[in-house]
Motif scaffolding. Sequence first.
Motif, PDB file in Angstrom:
ATOM      1  N   HIS A 187     -56.053  32.273 -15.485  1.00 57.32           N
ATOM      2  CA  HIS A 187     -55.479  32.218 -14.471  1.00 57.32           C
ATOM      3  C   HIS A 187     -54.527  32.107 -14.370  1.00 57.32           C
ATOM      4  CE1 HIS A 187     -59.202  32.893 -11.546  1.00 57.32           C
ATOM      5  NE2 HIS A 187     -59.746  32.180 -12.463  1.00 57.32           N
ATOM      6  N   ASN A 188     -53.938  31.459 -15.281  1.00 55.66           N
ATOM      7  CA  ASN A 188     -52.485  31.290 -15.020  1.00 55.66           C
ATOM      8  C   ASN A 188     -51.205  32.855 -15.417  1.00 55.66           C
ATOM      9  OD1 ASN A 188     -50.677  28.549 -14.540  1.00 55.66           O
ATOM     10  ND2 ASN A 188     -52.860  28.033 -15.243  1.00 55.66           N
ATOM     11  N   LEU A 189     -51.602  33.572 -16.324  1.00 57.69           N
ATOM     12  CA  LEU A 189     -51.691  35.195 -16.933  1.00 57.69           C
ATOM     13  C   LEU A 189     -51.360  35.376 -15.924  1.00 57.69           C
ATOM     14  CD1 LEU A 189     -53.375  34.974 -20.452  1.00 57.69           C
ATOM     15  CD2 LEU A 189     -50.636  34.683 -19.153  1.00 57.69           C
ATOM     16  N   PHE A 190     -52.389  35.470 -15.348  1.00 54.47           N
ATOM     17  CA  PHE A 190     -52.296  36.544 -14.752  1.00 54.47           C
ATOM     18  C   PHE A 190     -51.249  35.844 -12.924  1.00 54.47           C
ATOM     19  CE2 PHE A 190     -57.324  38.150 -15.984  1.00 54.47           C
ATOM     20  CZ  PHE A 190     -56.827  39.046 -16.166  1.00 54.47           C
ATOM     21  N   ALA A 191     -52.062  34.663 -12.580  1.00 58.30           N
ATOM     22  CA  ALA A 191     -51.041  34.371 -11.170  1.00 58.30           C
ATOM     23  C   ALA A 191     -49.301  34.747 -11.939  1.00 58.30           C
ATOM     24  CB  ALA A 191     -50.769  32.558 -10.471  1.00 58.30           C
ATOM     25  N   PHE A 192     -48.740  34.760 -12.927  1.00 57.29           N
ATOM     26  CA  PHE A 192     -47.647  34.658 -13.491  1.00 57.29           C
ATOM     27  C   PHE A 192     -47.191  35.949 -13.186  1.00 57.29           C
ATOM     28  CE2 PHE A 192     -44.240  35.771 -16.576  1.00 57.29           C
ATOM     29  CZ  PHE A 192     -43.499  34.524 -16.160  1.00 57.29           C
ATOM     30  N   TYR A 193     -48.458  37.048 -13.896  1.00 59.87           N
ATOM     31  CA  TYR A 193     -47.541  38.904 -13.824  1.00 59.87           C
ATOM     32  C   TYR A 193     -47.246  38.919 -12.297  1.00 59.87           C
ATOM     33  CZ  TYR A 193     -47.535  43.238 -13.801  1.00 59.87           C
ATOM     34  OH  TYR A 193     -47.632  44.504 -13.672  1.00 59.87           O
ATOM     35  N   PHE A 194     -48.086  38.357 -11.451  1.00 65.22           N
ATOM     36  CA  PHE A 194     -48.148  38.925 -10.484  1.00 65.22           C
ATOM     37  C   PHE A 194     -47.243  38.841  -8.978  1.00 65.22           C
ATOM     38  CE2 PHE A 194     -53.165  40.303 -11.405  1.00 65.22           C
ATOM     39  CZ  PHE A 194     -52.796  41.672 -11.009  1.00 65.22           C
ATOM     40  N   THR A 195     -47.152  37.358  -9.968  1.00 60.47           N
ATOM     41  CA  THR A 195     -45.981  36.898  -8.970  1.00 60.47           C
ATOM     42  C   THR A 195     -44.606  37.801  -9.246  1.00 60.47           C
ATOM     43  OG1 THR A 195     -46.910  34.987  -8.679  1.00 60.47           O
ATOM     44  CG2 THR A 195     -44.588  34.800  -9.083  1.00 60.47           C
ATOM     45  N   GLU A 196     -44.524  37.990 -10.811  1.00 62.55           N
ATOM     46  CA  GLU A 196     -43.396  39.077 -10.771  1.00 62.55           C
ATOM     47  C   GLU A 196     -43.349  39.769 -10.611  1.00 62.55           C
ATOM     48  OE1 GLU A 196     -40.511  37.510 -12.717  1.00 62.55           O
ATOM     49  OE2 GLU A 196     -41.213  35.404 -13.046  1.00 62.55           O
ATOM     50  N   VAL A 197     -44.683  40.329 -10.095  1.00 64.69           N
ATOM     51  CA  VAL A 197     -44.499  41.661  -9.542  1.00 64.69           C
ATOM     52  C   VAL A 197     -44.504  41.713  -8.014  1.00 64.69           C
ATOM     53  CG1 VAL A 197     -44.988  43.392 -12.243  1.00 64.69           C
ATOM     54  CG2 VAL A 197     -47.037  42.214  -9.557  1.00 64.69           C
ATOM     55  N   ALA A 198     -44.753  41.088  -7.720  1.00 66.59           N
ATOM     56  CA  ALA A 198     -43.909  40.731  -6.062  1.00 66.59           C
ATOM     57  C   ALA A 198     -45.453  40.525  -5.941  1.00 66.59           C
ATOM     58  CB  ALA A 198     -43.124  40.816  -5.277  1.00 66.59           C
ATOM     59  N   ASP A 199     -47.198  41.048  -6.304  1.00 65.08           N
ATOM     60  CA  ASP A 199     -48.002  41.733  -5.560  1.00 65.08           C
ATOM     61  C   ASP A 199     -49.161  39.758  -5.317  1.00 65.08           C
ATOM     62  OD1 ASP A 199     -50.182  41.964  -4.566  1.00 65.08           O
ATOM     63  OD2 ASP A 199     -50.814  43.154  -6.032  1.00 65.08           O
ATOM     64  N   TYR A 200     -47.868  39.359  -3.980  1.00 63.47           N
ATOM     65  CA  TYR A 200     -48.392  37.979  -3.669  1.00 63.47           C
ATOM     66  C   TYR A 200     -49.788  38.214  -3.404  1.00 63.47           C
ATOM     67  CZ  TYR A 200     -43.112  37.224  -3.815  1.00 63.47           C
ATOM     68  OH  TYR A 200     -42.356  37.341  -4.947  1.00 63.47           O
ATOM     69  N   GLN A 201     -50.735  38.536  -3.094  1.00 62.61           N
ATOM     70  CA  GLN A 201     -51.615  39.155  -2.538  1.00 62.61           C
ATOM     71  C   GLN A 201     -52.890  38.600  -3.129  1.00 62.61           C
ATOM     72  OE1 GLN A 201     -53.679  42.176  -0.511  1.00 62.61           O
ATOM     73  NE2 GLN A 201     -55.775  41.329   0.033  1.00 62.61           N
ATOM     74  N   ARG A 202     -52.626  39.596  -4.722  1.00 66.99           N
ATOM     75  CA  ARG A 202     -53.084  38.860  -5.810  1.00 66.99           C
ATOM     76  C   ARG A 202     -52.941  38.330  -6.546  1.00 66.99           C
ATOM     77  NH1 ARG A 202     -56.748  42.602  -9.370  1.00 66.99           N
ATOM     78  NH2 ARG A 202     -56.676  44.754  -8.529  1.00 66.99           N
TER      79      ARG A 202
END
Length: 289
Positions: A238-253
């Motif tokens: 979950h941390n890996l996905f949270a980090f990546y999606f934050t960096e690409v500004a897909d805040y919903q995911r």
Amino acid sequence: MRSIVQAADWPGVLAFFASLPDHRSRSFLAANVDAVEGSEDFLAEQVPQERTPGLAHTLLGIRYITMGWDVRTSLSAKKVSREQFAALRDYLCKAEQLLIDATAARPDNVAAWQARLTTSMGLELGKSESLRRYAQLAKHDPHNFLAQRRMVQLLCTKWSGTWEAMFAFARECVSSAPLGDLTPAVIVEAHIERWFKIDGDAESERYLREAYGEVCAAADRSVDHPAYRPQYGWVAAHNLFAFYFTEVADYQRAARHFHAIGNLASYPWSNYADEAAAFARARAAATGA
């Protein structure tokens, strides 16, 4: 588990491991008792008592690995002294012998094979030997998320690997993983490792955007799949996905993963000087909390 080790309760250690349902659970727990300071003395007392090299050999080997890396520190190689490198090598050699005995006695000792991936890395035994060790582990646990993450690190350029080899390994893990497993998250770690090495904001942003489809597909096959059930290693995924999606500004995911992990930050936030602050900023951006 750490409390039992801290209490030097060997029957309790044996009973706890015997209660675990599979190789993944046992290897995960074995790799997470290493932080108990002073446990090496207790574990060293158990080693000669084992008729067949097993859990005591494995846990002491893992403890020695951690002690060695504590001496070396996480600083870049040029900032580590000759004496620190020598101490690391000494600990890793002691660990390796214990773990060789454990895997020779029980080829299905996944926890020991997993630890031998780390000794292979630290002793610089090379890509071929690391892959050989992983292949032995995979005979008994073909979707071991912790071992696959270690291999991604071993195969990347900072350990004299190549991006091509790292991505080939990660994508093979993803394609062969059961739906709902943690394994697809290894491709996210591979992309993050590659991204960390890119210079320039524009190039970094472009790279992450180009990986977006692959990361979304990995999430859909993994922790976002209806078949997913929590298992050891879920915090890291979950941390890996949270980090990546934050960096690409897909805040919903990103928000879905932050809600799952709560306050449980892990890699890759540790790449920031203030891990907790970086995690908190990203969580606030994604969830508003």
